[in-house]
Design a protein around this motif. Sequence first.
Motif, PDB file in Angstrom:
ATOM      1  N   ALA A 351       0.808  -1.215   0.000  1.00 21.39           N
ATOM      2  CA  ALA A 351       0.000   0.000   0.000  1.00 21.39           C
ATOM      3  C   ALA A 351       0.844   1.269   0.000  1.00 21.39           C
ATOM      4  O   ALA A 351       0.365   2.339  -0.387  1.00 21.39           O
ATOM      5  N   LYS A 352       2.109   1.170   0.416  1.00 23.84           N
ATOM      6  CA  LYS A 352       2.948   2.359   0.519  1.00 23.84           C
ATOM      7  C   LYS A 352       3.426   2.859  -0.834  1.00 23.84           C
ATOM      8  O   LYS A 352       3.825   4.011  -0.970  1.00 23.84           O
ATOM      9  N   GLN A 353       3.438   1.979  -1.811  1.00 25.74           N
ATOM     10  CA  GLN A 353       3.966   2.369  -3.116  1.00 25.74           C
ATOM     11  C   GLN A 353       3.172   1.668  -4.221  1.00 25.74           C
ATOM     12  O   GLN A 353       3.637   0.710  -4.804  1.00 25.74           O
ATOM     13  N   MET A 354       1.976   2.161  -4.465  1.00 24.06           N
ATOM     14  CA  MET A 354       1.129   1.460  -5.420  1.00 24.06           C
ATOM     15  C   MET A 354       0.252   2.397  -6.228  1.00 24.06           C
ATOM     16  O   MET A 354      -0.049   3.516  -5.828  1.00 24.06           O
ATOM     17  N   ASN A 355      -0.123   1.922  -7.408  1.00 23.76           N
ATOM     18  CA  ASN A 355      -1.229   2.458  -8.192  1.00 23.76           C
ATOM     19  C   ASN A 355      -2.211   1.307  -8.375  1.00 23.76           C
ATOM     20  O   ASN A 355      -1.787   0.175  -8.614  1.00 23.76           O
ATOM     21  N   ALA A 356      -3.505   1.588  -8.258  1.00 22.84           N
ATOM     22  CA  ALA A 356      -4.497   0.520  -8.392  1.00 22.84           C
ATOM     23  C   ALA A 356      -5.484   0.857  -9.500  1.00 22.84           C
ATOM     24  O   ALA A 356      -5.951   1.989  -9.610  1.00 22.84           O
ATOM     25  N   ILE A 357      -5.791  -0.150 -10.311  1.00 15.75           N
ATOM     26  CA  ILE A 357      -6.846  -0.046 -11.313  1.00 15.75           C
ATOM     27  C   ILE A 357      -7.888  -1.121 -10.985  1.00 15.75           C
ATOM     28  O   ILE A 357      -7.532  -2.280 -10.745  1.00 15.75           O
ATOM     29  N   VAL A 358      -9.146  -0.719 -10.967  1.00 15.85           N
ATOM     30  CA  VAL A 358     -10.224  -1.621 -10.566  1.00 15.85           C
ATOM     31  C   VAL A 358     -11.223  -1.781 -11.705  1.00 15.85           C
ATOM     32  O   VAL A 358     -11.601  -0.805 -12.357  1.00 15.85           O
ATOM     33  N   TRP A 359     -11.627  -3.040 -11.939  1.00 11.72           N
ATOM     34  CA  TRP A 359     -12.723  -3.353 -12.852  1.00 11.72           C
ATOM     35  C   TRP A 359     -13.823  -4.026 -12.025  1.00 11.72           C
ATOM     36  O   TRP A 359     -13.543  -4.771 -11.098  1.00 11.72           O
ATOM     37  N   GLY A 360     -15.050  -3.747 -12.366  1.00 13.78           N
ATOM     38  CA  GLY A 360     -16.151  -4.394 -11.654  1.00 13.78           C
ATOM     39  C   GLY A 360     -17.210  -3.400 -11.240  1.00 13.78           C
ATOM     40  O   GLY A 360     -17.235  -2.247 -11.676  1.00 13.78           O
ATOM     41  N   SER A 361     -18.103  -3.827 -10.352  1.00 13.83           N
ATOM     42  CA  SER A 361     -19.261  -3.012  -9.992  1.00 13.83           C
ATOM     43  C   SER A 361     -18.896  -1.760  -9.208  1.00 13.83           C
ATOM     44  O   SER A 361     -19.680  -0.807  -9.169  1.00 13.83           O
ATOM     45  N   SER A 362     -17.725  -1.729  -8.577  1.00  8.92           N
ATOM     46  CA  SER A 362     -17.327  -0.522  -7.833  1.00  8.92           C
ATOM     47  C   SER A 362     -16.638   0.503  -8.722  1.00  8.92           C
ATOM     48  O   SER A 362     -16.384   1.631  -8.291  1.00  8.92           O
ATOM     49  N   ALA A 363     -16.296   0.122  -9.956  1.00  8.03           N
ATOM     50  CA  ALA A 363     -15.598   1.043 -10.872  1.00  8.03           C
ATOM     51  C   ALA A 363     -16.608   1.849 -11.685  1.00  8.03           C
ATOM     52  O   ALA A 363     -17.703   1.372 -11.999  1.00  8.03           O
ATOM     53  N   LYS A 364     -16.252   3.070 -12.020  1.00  5.99           N
ATOM     54  CA  LYS A 364     -17.141   3.936 -12.794  1.00  5.99           C
ATOM     55  C   LYS A 364     -17.143   3.572 -14.281  1.00  5.99           C
ATOM     56  O   LYS A 364     -18.106   3.880 -14.986  1.00  5.99           O
ATOM     57  N   HIS A 365     -16.049   2.966 -14.753  1.00 11.14           N
ATOM     58  CA  HIS A 365     -15.929   2.694 -16.182  1.00 11.14           C
ATOM     59  C   HIS A 365     -15.677   1.209 -16.416  1.00 11.14           C
ATOM     60  O   HIS A 365     -14.981   0.551 -15.643  1.00 11.14           O
ATOM     61  N   ALA A 366     -16.239   0.673 -17.489  1.00 10.31           N
ATOM     62  CA  ALA A 366     -16.026  -0.728 -17.842  1.00 10.31           C
ATOM     63  C   ALA A 366     -14.577  -0.989 -18.210  1.00 10.31           C
ATOM     64  O   ALA A 366     -14.073  -2.107 -18.058  1.00 10.31           O
ATOM     65  N   ARG A 367     -13.872   0.042 -18.693  1.00 12.43           N
ATOM     66  CA  ARG A 367     -12.461  -0.122 -19.083  1.00 12.43           C
ATOM     67  C   ARG A 367     -11.518  -0.084 -17.872  1.00 12.43           C
ATOM     68  O   ARG A 367     -10.306  -0.226 -18.019  1.00 12.43           O
ATOM     69  N   GLY A 368     -12.074   0.128 -16.682  1.00 13.38           N
ATOM     70  CA  GLY A 368     -11.247   0.184 -15.482  1.00 13.38           C
ATOM     71  C   GLY A 368     -11.116   1.597 -14.952  1.00 13.38           C
ATOM     72  O   GLY A 368     -11.240   2.572 -15.701  1.00 13.38           O
ATOM     73  N   GLN A 369     -10.869   1.716 -13.669  1.00 16.32           N
ATOM     74  CA  GLN A 369     -10.766   3.031 -13.025  1.00 16.32           C
ATOM     75  C   GLN A 369      -9.566   3.063 -12.094  1.00 16.32           C
ATOM     76  O   GLN A 369      -9.364   2.155 -11.293  1.00 16.32           O
ATOM     77  N   LYS A 370      -8.753   4.119 -12.219  1.00 15.66           N
ATOM     78  CA  LYS A 370      -7.669   4.331 -11.262  1.00 15.66           C
ATOM     79  C   LYS A 370      -8.277   4.820  -9.955  1.00 15.66           C
ATOM     80  O   LYS A 370      -9.088   5.750  -9.945  1.00 15.66           O
ATOM     81  N   VAL A 371      -7.872   4.184  -8.857  1.00 16.11           N
ATOM     82  CA  VAL A 371      -8.481   4.503  -7.555  1.00 16.11           C
ATOM     83  C   VAL A 371      -7.397   4.673  -6.496  1.00 16.11           C
ATOM     84  O   VAL A 371      -6.246   4.267  -6.674  1.00 16.11           O
ATOM     85  N   GLY A 372      -7.809   5.249  -5.368  1.00 17.11           N
ATOM     86  CA  GLY A 372      -6.916   5.427  -4.225  1.00 17.11           C
ATOM     87  C   GLY A 372      -7.113   4.344  -3.186  1.00 17.11           C
ATOM     88  O   GLY A 372      -7.944   3.437  -3.336  1.00 17.11           O
ATOM     89  N   LEU A 373      -6.379   4.470  -2.086  1.00 14.08           N
ATOM     90  CA  LEU A 373      -6.419   3.450  -1.036  1.00 14.08           C
ATOM     91  C   LEU A 373      -7.787   3.346  -0.360  1.00 14.08           C
ATOM     92  O   LEU A 373      -8.154   2.290   0.167  1.00 14.08           O
ATOM     93  N   ASP A 374      -8.555   4.443  -0.341  1.00  6.93           N
ATOM     94  CA  ASP A 374      -9.825   4.435   0.377  1.00  6.93           C
ATOM     95  C   ASP A 374     -10.999   3.970  -0.487  1.00  6.93           C
ATOM     96  O   ASP A 374     -12.142   3.957  -0.031  1.00  6.93           O
ATOM     97  N   HIS A 375     -10.721   3.566  -1.725  1.00  6.59           N
ATOM     98  CA  HIS A 375     -11.787   3.090  -2.609  1.00  6.59           C
ATOM     99  C   HIS A 375     -12.373   1.787  -2.064  1.00  6.59           C
ATOM    100  O   HIS A 375     -11.649   0.849  -1.724  1.00  6.59           O
ATOM    101  N   VAL A 376     -13.702   1.712  -1.975  1.00  8.28           N
ATOM    102  CA  VAL A 376     -14.383   0.529  -1.435  1.00  8.28           C
ATOM    103  C   VAL A 376     -14.662  -0.458  -2.562  1.00  8.28           C
ATOM    104  O   VAL A 376     -15.299  -0.114  -3.561  1.00  8.28           O
ATOM    105  N   LEU A 377     -14.188  -1.686  -2.381  1.00  6.34           N
ATOM    106  CA  LEU A 377     -14.333  -2.731  -3.393  1.00  6.34           C
ATOM    107  C   LEU A 377     -15.648  -3.488  -3.192  1.00  6.34           C
ATOM    108  O   LEU A 377     -16.136  -3.626  -2.059  1.00  6.34           O
ATOM    109  N   GLU A 378     -16.193  -3.982  -4.304  1.00  3.48           N
ATOM    110  CA  GLU A 378     -17.409  -4.788  -4.259  1.00  3.48           C
ATOM    111  C   GLU A 378     -17.080  -6.243  -4.624  1.00  3.48           C
ATOM    112  O   GLU A 378     -15.990  -6.542  -5.126  1.00  3.48           O
ATOM    113  N   ASP A 379     -18.039  -7.139  -4.349  1.00  8.56           N
ATOM    114  CA  ASP A 379     -17.829  -8.558  -4.607  1.00  8.56           C
ATOM    115  C   ASP A 379     -17.513  -8.803  -6.083  1.00  8.56           C
ATOM    116  O   ASP A 379     -18.179  -8.269  -6.972  1.00  8.56           O
TER     117      ASP A 379
END
Length: 388
Positions: A351-379
């Motif tokens: 967590a100290k040195q990361m970039n995160a990209i998320v796909w799924g129901s918690s992401a705003k875009h189907a192509r993936g979304q760059k998010v921060g540490l406080d982003h809440v993940l869904e199932d």
Amino acid sequence: MTTVQKIKEIEDEMASLFFGQKYVPLSDGGPLSDNELLAAQKNKATSYHLGQLKAKLAKLRRELISPSGGGGGGGPGLGFDVARTGVASVGFVGFPSSTLMSKLTGTHSEVSEIDFTTLTTVPGTLKVHGAPIQILDLPGIIEGANDGRGRGRQVIAVARTCNLIFIVLDVLKPLGDKKIIEGELEGFGIRLNKKPPAILVRKKDKGGIAITNTVPLTNIDQDEIKAVLSEYKLSNVDVTIREPNMTADDLVDVIEGNRVYIPALYVLNKIDAISIEELDLLYKIPYSVPISSREWLNIDELQEKMWDALELVRVYTKPRGQSPDYSAPVVLRRGRCTVEDFCNSIHKEIAKQMNAIVWGSSAKHARGQKVGLDHVLEDEDVVHIAKN
């Protein structure tokens, strides 16, 4: 007089208070008659006394559950200490549950034609949606377990540590057994399918007792509140009630501070022995899952409801340039399923040195979304972690 005898004496006194009260309806407007004034004074005194009795009863049960002195503590004890594995634990409590446990996990648990044959905690593991869940088969609870009879104290001490409780009942006599088990768990400070009371009790150095309620007091009055506080020797305290329908028992739970709030499912076994009409009636019992362990009926629904009750979240990893790995999800608990929680479950340094990209129901875009540490993940979200 023993602690159990004191408890029985208080319970009998409380019962006599409930059945002995005679409430006289007050007249609309105008001065109270002598009878109405007498009834109001009696009800006020009864309310105060009832609050005292409920607090005394809670203190005696605490003494019974966790007796002082060496060797008699309320811990699980020999045969009941189990190394925890998996992402969550489910305790089987019932009359009995060994057959279902054995079939679900492939773990042998001693079974006979009579109840209460399991003498120790028997652990097993069940995989649901790729997540390993520990199943603990606990010896059948007998009536009076929280009063120290049999091995009930050890059984319920283990149940207090579970994330979910399965109460296994025989469909031919579900309600009687349900009431017994609920009573024993309740007496040991386990609150089933409930949330902590919305009551705040804050001690202070001086200023006496201040009671604030943001909702109407329907099941408790100020006299009952003061009686409970008096029994706990709380003379300088602020009490705030923020939800309706709070009771003196809820206030006692908050003051005691050792209650656990655990979801429960009522597993109604042997549905192969009843009619369709009777099965329809069973579904009206809240949190119920009718099954047959012998015929292996409705087990899929049981596992799905288990998953929902545990509130688990699967998160899949995606290495750079590769497809997501759906074979081994990182399993988090809802409420603790941010990107930071996800990183910490893999390695605390990520967590100290990361970039995160998320796909799924918690992401705003189907192509993936760059998010921060406080982003809440869904199932079933997919996460790609890359160094800065």
